[in-house]
Design a protein around this motif. Sequence first.
Motif, PDB file in Angstrom:
ATOM      1  N   TYR A  31      37.500  51.125  51.044  1.00  0.00           N
ATOM      2  CA  TYR A  31      38.066  50.794  49.734  1.00  0.00           C
ATOM      3  C   TYR A  31      38.642  49.390  49.704  1.00  0.00           C
ATOM      4  O   TYR A  31      38.642  48.734  48.661  1.00  0.00           O
ATOM      5  CB  TYR A  31      39.051  51.856  49.220  1.00  0.00           C
ATOM      6  CG  TYR A  31      40.408  51.967  49.856  1.00  0.00           C
ATOM      7  CD1 TYR A  31      41.396  51.014  49.665  1.00  0.00           C
ATOM      8  CD2 TYR A  31      40.748  53.103  50.595  1.00  0.00           C
ATOM      9  CE1 TYR A  31      42.663  51.151  50.214  1.00  0.00           C
ATOM     10  CE2 TYR A  31      42.010  53.254  51.147  1.00  0.00           C
ATOM     11  CZ  TYR A  31      42.961  52.268  50.956  1.00  0.00           C
ATOM     12  OH  TYR A  31      44.211  52.419  51.498  1.00  0.00           O
ATOM     13  N   GLY A  32      39.080  48.879  50.845  1.00  0.00           N
ATOM     14  CA  GLY A  32      39.567  47.505  50.892  1.00  0.00           C
ATOM     15  C   GLY A  32      38.453  46.498  50.658  1.00  0.00           C
ATOM     16  O   GLY A  32      38.652  45.478  49.995  1.00  0.00           O
ATOM     17  N   THR A  33      37.272  46.789  51.167  1.00  0.00           N
ATOM     18  CA  THR A  33      36.145  45.886  50.970  1.00  0.00           C
ATOM     19  C   THR A  33      35.623  45.979  49.544  1.00  0.00           C
ATOM     20  O   THR A  33      35.180  44.977  48.967  1.00  0.00           O
ATOM     21  CB  THR A  33      35.051  46.148  52.014  1.00  0.00           C
ATOM     22  OG1 THR A  33      35.642  46.135  53.331  1.00  0.00           O
ATOM     23  CG2 THR A  33      33.974  45.082  51.965  1.00  0.00           C
ATOM     24  N   ALA A  34      35.686  47.164  48.942  1.00  0.00           N
ATOM     25  CA  ALA A  34      35.346  47.282  47.514  1.00  0.00           C
ATOM     26  C   ALA A  34      36.315  46.438  46.684  1.00  0.00           C
ATOM     27  O   ALA A  34      35.904  45.763  45.729  1.00  0.00           O
ATOM     28  CB  ALA A  34      35.374  48.746  47.074  1.00  0.00           C
ATOM     29  N   ASP A  35      37.586  46.431  47.060  1.00  0.00           N
ATOM     30  CA  ASP A  35      38.582  45.604  46.371  1.00  0.00           C
ATOM     31  C   ASP A  35      38.287  44.123  46.577  1.00  0.00           C
ATOM     32  O   ASP A  35      38.413  43.307  45.650  1.00  0.00           O
ATOM     33  CB  ASP A  35      39.978  45.970  46.890  1.00  0.00           C
ATOM     34  CG  ASP A  35      41.090  45.264  46.145  1.00  0.00           C
ATOM     35  OD1 ASP A  35      41.012  45.132  44.906  1.00  0.00           O
ATOM     36  OD2 ASP A  35      42.071  44.855  46.803  1.00  0.00           O
ATOM     37  N   GLU A  36      37.861  43.757  47.784  1.00  0.00           N
ATOM     38  CA  GLU A  36      37.493  42.370  48.058  1.00  0.00           C
ATOM     39  C   GLU A  36      36.307  41.942  47.191  1.00  0.00           C
ATOM     40  O   GLU A  36      36.282  40.831  46.651  1.00  0.00           O
ATOM     41  CB  GLU A  36      37.151  42.224  49.541  1.00  0.00           C
ATOM     42  CG  GLU A  36      36.879  40.817  49.989  1.00  0.00           C
ATOM     43  CD  GLU A  36      36.532  40.732  51.467  1.00  0.00           C
ATOM     44  OE1 GLU A  36      36.090  39.639  51.877  1.00  0.00           O
ATOM     45  OE2 GLU A  36      36.670  41.725  52.215  1.00  0.00           O
ATOM     46  N   ASN A  38      35.596  43.160  44.285  1.00  0.00           N
ATOM     47  CA  ASN A  38      36.130  43.037  42.937  1.00  0.00           C
ATOM     48  C   ASN A  38      36.808  41.672  42.763  1.00  0.00           C
ATOM     49  O   ASN A  38      36.627  41.007  41.740  1.00  0.00           O
ATOM     50  CB  ASN A  38      37.113  44.177  42.670  1.00  0.00           C
ATOM     51  CG  ASN A  38      37.292  44.465  41.202  1.00  0.00           C
ATOM     52  OD1 ASN A  38      37.071  43.630  40.350  1.00  0.00           O
ATOM     53  ND2 ASN A  38      37.721  45.677  40.911  1.00  0.00           N
ATOM     54  N   ALA A  39      37.552  41.247  43.773  1.00  0.00           N
ATOM     55  CA  ALA A  39      38.220  39.950  43.701  1.00  0.00           C
ATOM     56  C   ALA A  39      37.199  38.812  43.652  1.00  0.00           C
ATOM     57  O   ALA A  39      37.372  37.836  42.907  1.00  0.00           O
ATOM     58  CB  ALA A  39      39.158  39.771  44.891  1.00  0.00           C
ATOM     59  N   ALA A  40      36.108  38.943  44.411  1.00  0.00           N
ATOM     60  CA  ALA A  40      35.070  37.912  44.396  1.00  0.00           C
ATOM     61  C   ALA A  40      34.399  37.835  43.025  1.00  0.00           C
ATOM     62  O   ALA A  40      34.064  36.740  42.552  1.00  0.00           O
ATOM     63  CB  ALA A  40      34.037  38.184  45.491  1.00  0.00           C
ATOM     64  N   ILE A  41      34.219  38.971  42.386  1.00  0.00           N
ATOM     65  CA  ILE A  41      33.681  38.963  41.019  1.00  0.00           C
ATOM     66  C   ILE A  41      34.661  38.259  40.087  1.00  0.00           C
ATOM     67  O   ILE A  41      34.259  37.497  39.205  1.00  0.00           O
ATOM     68  CB  ILE A  41      33.368  40.396  40.537  1.00  0.00           C
ATOM     69  CG1 ILE A  41      32.207  40.988  41.351  1.00  0.00           C
ATOM     70  CG2 ILE A  41      33.036  40.416  39.048  1.00  0.00           C
ATOM     71  CD1 ILE A  41      31.980  42.476  41.127  1.00  0.00           C
ATOM     72  N   GLY A  42      35.951  38.496  40.289  1.00  0.00           N
ATOM     73  CA  GLY A  42      36.966  37.803  39.490  1.00  0.00           C
ATOM     74  C   GLY A  42      36.894  36.296  39.662  1.00  0.00           C
ATOM     75  O   GLY A  42      37.034  35.540  38.686  1.00  0.00           O
ATOM     76  N   ALA A 119      26.929  31.158  42.702  1.00  0.00           N
ATOM     77  CA  ALA A 119      27.212  31.186  44.139  1.00  0.00           C
ATOM     78  C   ALA A 119      28.283  32.229  44.453  1.00  0.00           C
ATOM     79  O   ALA A 119      28.182  32.964  45.446  1.00  0.00           O
ATOM     80  CB  ALA A 119      27.641  29.797  44.614  1.00  0.00           C
ATOM     81  N   HIS A 120      29.303  32.323  43.610  1.00  0.00           N
ATOM     82  CA  HIS A 120      30.349  33.319  43.816  1.00  0.00           C
ATOM     83  C   HIS A 120      29.801  34.735  43.650  1.00  0.00           C
ATOM     84  O   HIS A 120      30.220  35.662  44.345  1.00  0.00           O
ATOM     85  CB  HIS A 120      31.519  33.091  42.861  1.00  0.00           C
ATOM     86  CG  HIS A 120      32.372  31.915  43.226  1.00  0.00           C
ATOM     87  ND1 HIS A 120      33.023  31.796  44.435  1.00  0.00           N
ATOM     88  CD2 HIS A 120      32.672  30.795  42.532  1.00  0.00           C
ATOM     89  CE1 HIS A 120      33.689  30.665  44.474  1.00  0.00           C
ATOM     90  NE2 HIS A 120      33.489  30.025  43.328  1.00  0.00           N
TER      91      HIS A 120
END
Length: 183
Positions: A31-36, A38-42, A119-120
Amino acid sequence: MKIYTKTGDAGETGLWGGQRVSKDALRVHAYGTADECNAAIGVARASGLEAGLDELLGQVQSQLFVVGADLATPGEGGANIPRVGPAEIGFLEAQIDSLESEMEPLKQFILPGGTPAAAHLHLARTICRRAERWAVSLAHEDAISPDVLMYLNRLSDFLFVASRAANARASTPDVPWVSPRLG
């Protein structure tokens, strides 16, 4: 309400339902990597996207939050926790098909690049693949929803197509990979 609780100072965290686990447990990695992701999409959204693609990625971010909650809730606990399912998977498939219909088919491999947002999104795709690997490892040890695995698999495909769409909508070509054997 204070943001710090001090309950994780010894290297444990609480799952939904109250169970305490080590912060390096497979479930926490998943779940931490799923959150990461999500942050990269942000970050991609903050890099400047066409409005329609930005809105679509906002919906995906909300769905990823549900994926994280699903992964943070072991077993059947958390009856009030939303879960990802066929509707969210179908949403991604429909968006992939729609975005692909706007672009020329790929005829070669591409490298992450083009616009900063594209790229993001490529970076978010690779983080999504890592989340999927952690979720697969978790599934070998503990029960998780098979819909989570399907969602993460489709999400990485969606992020690839979204990165191409970000470039296309900005009139920026994808970056072709050139084989060193052809030079």
